[in-house]
Design a protein around this motif. Structure first.
Motif, PDB file in Angstrom:
ATOM      1  N   HIS A 164       0.793  -1.271  -0.159  1.00 37.81           N
ATOM      2  CA  HIS A 164       0.024  -0.008  -0.005  1.00 37.81           C
ATOM      3  C   HIS A 164       0.781   1.132  -0.010  1.00 37.81           C
ATOM      4  CE1 HIS A 164      -3.129   2.923   1.155  1.00 37.81           C
ATOM      5  NE2 HIS A 164      -3.976   1.895   0.892  1.00 37.81           N
ATOM      6  N   PRO A 165       0.451   2.318  -0.653  1.00 39.62           N
ATOM      7  CA  PRO A 165       1.284   3.432  -0.917  1.00 39.62           C
ATOM      8  C   PRO A 165       1.242   4.192   0.412  1.00 39.62           C
ATOM      9  CG  PRO A 165      -0.715   3.767  -2.060  1.00 39.62           C
ATOM     10  CD  PRO A 165      -0.431   2.253  -1.811  1.00 39.62           C
ATOM     11  N   LEU A 166       0.441   4.088   1.375  1.00 34.76           N
ATOM     12  CA  LEU A 166       0.666   4.655   2.538  1.00 34.76           C
ATOM     13  C   LEU A 166       1.561   4.261   3.613  1.00 34.76           C
ATOM     14  CD1 LEU A 166      -3.175   5.976   2.885  1.00 34.76           C
ATOM     15  CD2 LEU A 166      -1.299   7.366   2.171  1.00 34.76           C
ATOM     16  N   GLN A 167       1.451   2.812   3.434  1.00 38.49           N
ATOM     17  CA  GLN A 167       2.405   2.185   4.639  1.00 38.49           C
ATOM     18  C   GLN A 167       3.789   2.267   4.262  1.00 38.49           C
ATOM     19  OE1 GLN A 167       1.445  -1.963   5.170  1.00 38.49           O
ATOM     20  NE2 GLN A 167       2.761  -2.310   6.475  1.00 38.49           N
ATOM     21  N   MET A 168       4.576   2.686   5.505  1.00 43.57           N
ATOM     22  CA  MET A 168       5.962   2.836   5.456  1.00 43.57           C
ATOM     23  C   MET A 168       6.467   1.522   6.604  1.00 43.57           C
ATOM     24  SD  MET A 168       6.061   5.381   3.521  1.00 43.57           S
ATOM     25  CE  MET A 168       4.961   6.446   2.838  1.00 43.57           C
ATOM     26  N   ARG A 169       7.769   1.249   6.259  1.00 44.90           N
ATOM     27  CA  ARG A 169       8.311   0.109   7.255  1.00 44.90           C
ATOM     28  C   ARG A 169       9.608   0.566   7.844  1.00 44.90           C
ATOM     29  NH1 ARG A 169       5.267  -2.732   3.176  1.00 44.90           N
ATOM     30  NH2 ARG A 169       3.943  -4.153   3.842  1.00 44.90           N
ATOM     31  N   GLN A 170      10.292   1.255   7.090  1.00 46.04           N
ATOM     32  CA  GLN A 170      11.777   1.281   7.527  1.00 46.04           C
ATOM     33  C   GLN A 170      12.158   2.725   8.012  1.00 46.04           C
ATOM     34  OE1 GLN A 170      13.332  -1.374   7.140  1.00 46.04           O
ATOM     35  NE2 GLN A 170      12.002  -2.443   5.881  1.00 46.04           N
ATOM     36  N   VAL A 171      11.221   3.670   8.124  1.00 46.07           N
ATOM     37  CA  VAL A 171      11.582   5.039   8.529  1.00 46.07           C
ATOM     38  C   VAL A 171      10.698   5.593   9.680  1.00 46.07           C
ATOM     39  CG1 VAL A 171      12.872   5.774   6.201  1.00 46.07           C
ATOM     40  CG2 VAL A 171      10.324   6.047   6.475  1.00 46.07           C
ATOM     41  N   ARG A 172      10.479   4.828  10.472  1.00 46.61           N
ATOM     42  CA  ARG A 172       9.646   5.477  11.594  1.00 46.61           C
ATOM     43  C   ARG A 172      10.389   6.431  12.500  1.00 46.61           C
ATOM     44  NH1 ARG A 172       6.979   1.447  16.165  1.00 46.61           N
ATOM     45  NH2 ARG A 172       9.211   1.844  16.942  1.00 46.61           N
ATOM     46  N   LYS A 173      11.337   6.145  12.715  1.00 47.98           N
ATOM     47  CA  LYS A 173      12.080   7.149  13.584  1.00 47.98           C
ATOM     48  C   LYS A 173      12.434   8.340  12.770  1.00 47.98           C
ATOM     49  CE  LYS A 173      16.372   7.623  16.098  1.00 47.98           C
ATOM     50  NZ  LYS A 173      17.877   6.913  16.596  1.00 47.98           N
ATOM     51  N   ASP A 174      12.679   8.385  11.783  1.00 41.77           N
ATOM     52  CA  ASP A 174      12.788   9.579  11.066  1.00 41.77           C
ATOM     53  C   ASP A 174      11.227  10.587  10.675  1.00 41.77           C
ATOM     54  OD1 ASP A 174      15.256   9.407  10.415  1.00 41.77           O
ATOM     55  OD2 ASP A 174      15.173   8.381   8.384  1.00 41.77           O
ATOM     56  N   ALA A 175      10.343   9.591  10.627  1.00 40.93           N
ATOM     57  CA  ALA A 175       8.945  10.245  10.382  1.00 40.93           C
ATOM     58  C   ALA A 175       8.306  10.779  11.484  1.00 40.93           C
ATOM     59  CB  ALA A 175       7.869   8.992   9.908  1.00 40.93           C
ATOM     60  N   LEU A 176       8.698  10.119  12.889  1.00 42.15           N
ATOM     61  CA  LEU A 176       8.290  10.734  14.227  1.00 42.15           C
ATOM     62  C   LEU A 176       9.008  11.997  14.550  1.00 42.15           C
ATOM     63  CD1 LEU A 176       7.932   7.508  16.138  1.00 42.15           C
ATOM     64  CD2 LEU A 176       5.994   8.795  15.320  1.00 42.15           C
ATOM     65  N   LYS A 177      10.460  12.105  14.125  1.00 42.57           N
ATOM     66  CA  LYS A 177      11.140  13.227  14.325  1.00 42.57           C
ATOM     67  C   LYS A 177      10.755  14.395  13.775  1.00 42.57           C
ATOM     68  CE  LYS A 177      15.852  14.811  13.883  1.00 42.57           C
ATOM     69  NZ  LYS A 177      17.579  14.558  13.313  1.00 42.57           N
ATOM     70  N   ASP A 178      10.309  14.223  12.551  1.00 43.76           N
ATOM     71  CA  ASP A 178       9.891  15.591  11.671  1.00 43.76           C
ATOM     72  C   ASP A 178       8.404  15.536  11.775  1.00 43.76           C
ATOM     73  OD1 ASP A 178      12.291  15.582  10.806  1.00 43.76           O
ATOM     74  OD2 ASP A 178      12.119  14.528   9.046  1.00 43.76           O
ATOM     75  N   ALA A 179       7.683  14.776  12.469  1.00 45.81           N
ATOM     76  CA  ALA A 179       6.321  14.885  12.291  1.00 45.81           C
ATOM     77  C   ALA A 179       5.516  16.016  13.205  1.00 45.81           C
ATOM     78  CB  ALA A 179       5.192  13.514  12.769  1.00 45.81           C
ATOM     79  N   ASP A 180       4.624  16.717  12.462  1.00 54.09           N
ATOM     80  CA  ASP A 180       4.037  17.821  13.478  1.00 54.09           C
ATOM     81  C   ASP A 180       2.371  17.454  14.235  1.00 54.09           C
ATOM     82  OD1 ASP A 180       2.311  17.684  11.363  1.00 54.09           O
ATOM     83  OD2 ASP A 180       2.457  19.706  10.650  1.00 54.09           O
ATOM     84  N   LEU A 181       2.063  16.292  13.898  1.00 55.65           N
ATOM     85  CA  LEU A 181       1.248  15.463  14.367  1.00 55.65           C
ATOM     86  C   LEU A 181       1.285  13.907  14.479  1.00 55.65           C
ATOM     87  CD1 LEU A 181      -1.843  15.404  15.487  1.00 55.65           C
ATOM     88  CD2 LEU A 181      -2.759  15.230  13.235  1.00 55.65           C
ATOM     89  N   THR A 182       1.374  13.193  15.521  1.00 60.09           N
ATOM     90  CA  THR A 182       1.469  12.108  15.603  1.00 60.09           C
ATOM     91  C   THR A 182       0.298  11.282  16.478  1.00 60.09           C
ATOM     92  OG1 THR A 182       3.879  12.189  15.899  1.00 60.09           O
ATOM     93  CG2 THR A 182       2.746  10.061  16.793  1.00 60.09           C
ATOM     94  N   ILE A 183      -0.548  10.462  15.574  1.00 61.80           N
ATOM     95  CA  ILE A 183      -1.515   9.796  16.244  1.00 61.80           C
ATOM     96  C   ILE A 183      -1.269   8.467  16.474  1.00 61.80           C
ATOM     97  CG2 ILE A 183      -4.043   8.906  15.523  1.00 61.80           C
ATOM     98  CD1 ILE A 183      -4.326  11.157  13.602  1.00 61.80           C
ATOM     99  N   LEU A 184      -1.346   7.985  17.736  1.00 65.46           N
ATOM    100  CA  LEU A 184      -0.973   6.626  18.444  1.00 65.46           C
ATOM    101  C   LEU A 184      -2.471   6.025  18.336  1.00 65.46           C
ATOM    102  CD1 LEU A 184       1.086   7.879  21.184  1.00 65.46           C
ATOM    103  CD2 LEU A 184       1.880   7.037  19.107  1.00 65.46           C
ATOM    104  N   ALA A 185      -2.561   5.220  17.441  1.00 64.89           N
ATOM    105  CA  ALA A 185      -3.921   4.454  17.305  1.00 64.89           C
ATOM    106  C   ALA A 185      -3.580   3.067  17.877  1.00 64.89           C
ATOM    107  CB  ALA A 185      -4.496   4.576  15.701  1.00 64.89           C
ATOM    108  N   GLY A 186      -4.058   2.818  19.333  1.00 62.40           N
ATOM    109  CA  GLY A 186      -3.812   1.684  19.780  1.00 62.40           C
ATOM    110  C   GLY A 186      -2.321   1.277  19.973  1.00 62.40           C
ATOM    111  N   THR A 187      -1.337   2.096  19.471  1.00 62.92           N
ATOM    112  CA  THR A 187       0.014   1.996  19.735  1.00 62.92           C
ATOM    113  C   THR A 187       0.484   2.497  21.294  1.00 62.92           C
ATOM    114  OG1 THR A 187       0.697   2.161  17.481  1.00 62.92           O
ATOM    115  CG2 THR A 187       2.487   2.571  19.014  1.00 62.92           C
ATOM    116  N   VAL A 188       1.253   1.798  22.023  1.00 61.68           N
ATOM    117  CA  VAL A 188       1.374   2.090  23.467  1.00 61.68           C
ATOM    118  C   VAL A 188       3.009   2.573  23.457  1.00 61.68           C
ATOM    119  CG1 VAL A 188       1.576   1.091  25.761  1.00 61.68           C
ATOM    120  CG2 VAL A 188       0.070   0.278  24.101  1.00 61.68           C
ATOM    121  N   CYS A 189       2.970   3.589  24.217  1.00 64.34           N
ATOM    122  CA  CYS A 189       4.456   4.305  24.434  1.00 64.34           C
ATOM    123  C   CYS A 189       5.468   3.346  25.478  1.00 64.34           C
ATOM    124  CB  CYS A 189       4.230   5.665  24.856  1.00 64.34           C
ATOM    125  SG  CYS A 189       3.878   6.711  23.608  1.00 64.34           S
TER     126      CYS A 189
END
Length: 375
Positions: A164-189
């Motif tokens: 799927h074009p929206l799904q990323m697998r390898q760059v989560r750390k980079d994405a979270l670093k640059d994101a201006d909105l993070t939605i934790l949908a059932g994801t636990v810290c």
């Protein structure tokens, strides 16, 4: 019983036959309500035997003469009467309604405003998003309507299919670093997100979870939420998507940027997969790549292990929703044979693959004997 109370949502002991049905109904309700979890019901051995056998073996003295013997007979009769009394009355056996928390409209509107104003949103979806009442297909439509980059974890892997074009697998750390909105949908810290330390301090954070403890885990210590909603994850996402409407401006440039980075990382990993190990052993990354290339679309993947499964999560791509099962965050190794046998029972014509680590093998290799005896 004391041992199980800290681990289970509901703990009970059945002492009378007439209590079996209501106790089991309550246990099932508790297991499925809120955030699903384990329950424990104890059935003492004296409620498992038939009435005739209990009466025969309990120790009545038909020739009781003294006071003590007669008193003992009286006590035993009372015990049997209490245990079997009203045991054969008709009882309701339909399931009790479960309690699933739902979001409030004002909470949904808060999230909608954050999504509308975000330029670089990121959506992290965990296992809870796959729970009823929302169908996976409806959740996929909601995710596509949001249009932001998605990272899947736990049993949510496979939700968006293989490529799927929206799904990323390898760059989560980079994405979270640059994101201006993070939605934790059932994801636990928890440790998987470094207890929240990987979340950007500059990012607005929305947390969705059925369980309050998981919703707020390590909050205030390493991260802070702008909106916290204790509610069903999939229902919340669907309502947010519906409220955004068809005119929602999707962050296509942001998705494109992350896609390019993700593809670069995939290419670099592909080179590692082709490397031959100096010790002559099999390259596990190459094996996982080969497995991924050969999987049929209806394959169910049971991943049971530690590091090996961690690598598989980034390489092997489940082909659809609910086609990935693993031991969960706490590494309860050895569950593969139960998962496999149940999957094969429910879907006898679908292939079930085991991605098996050495630790799990050590725990449960003997279960092949179970399969051989009960096939």
């Amino acid at each position: 019983m004391v041992l199980f109370r800290p681990l289970c949502k509901y703990v009970a002991r059945v002492e009378r036959l007439r209590d079996i049905v209501p106790t089991v109904r309550e246990a099932i309700k508790a297991a499925k309500s809120g955030c699903p979890g384990p329950v424990f019901v104890e059935f003492p051995v004296d409620v498992l035997y038939p009435y005739e056998l209990v009466v025969k073996e309990i120790g009545f003295n038909p020739n009781a003469k003294g006071f003590i013997q007669k008193a003992l007979n009286f006590y035993l009769r009372c015990h049997v009467s209490r245990q079997f009394g009203n045991a054969w009355l008709q009882q309701t056996i339909t399931p009790l309604p479960t309690n699933v928390p739902m979001p409030k409209s004002e909470q949904i509107q808060e999230i909608v405003q954050l999504v509308k104003s975000a330029k670089r949103p990121v959506l992290l979806i965990g296992s809870q998003a796959t729970l009823p009442p929302v169908k996976p297909s409806d959740l996929v439509k909601a995710v596509e309507a949001l249009g932001c980059p998605v990272f899947l974890g736990g049993m949510a892997r496979g939700l968006l299919g293989k490529d799927h074009p929206l799904q990323m697998r390898q760059v989560r750390k980079d994405a979270l670093k640059d994101a201006d909105l993070t939605i934790l949908a059932g994801t636990v810290c928890d440790f998987r997100l470094s207890y929240g330390r990987t979340l950007s301090k500059k990012s607005k954070i929305v947390a969705l979870n059925r369980n309050y403890s998981q919703l707020t885990k390590n909050e205030k210590a390493f991260w802070n939420s702008n909106v916290s909603v204790q509610a069903d994850v999939a229902t919340s996402l669907v309502q947010v998507a519906n409220s955004l409407g068809s005119n929602h401006s999707k962050p296509t440039e942001w998705v494109k940027t992350l896609r390019e980075k993700d593809d670069e990382k995939e290419a670099a990993n592909a080179k590692k997969m082709e490397q031959k190990l100096s010790n002559g052993f099999l390259n596990p990354l190459n094996f996982l790549k080969t497995l991924d290339q050969s999987l049929p679309d209806d394959a169910i993947l049971v991943a049971d292990g530690g590091d090996f499964v961690g690598s598989a999560a980034y390489i092997v791509r489940p082909r659809g929703p609910l086609q990935w099962l693993d031991p969960g965050a706490f590494g309860t190794l050895g569950v593969w044979w139960r998962f496999c046998s149940r999957c094969q029972t429910v879907y006898p014509k679908r292939p079930v693959y085991i991605i098996w680590g050495d630790g799990s093998c050590g725990y449960s290799l003997m279960e092949y004997d179970t399969f051989a005896r009960h096939k």
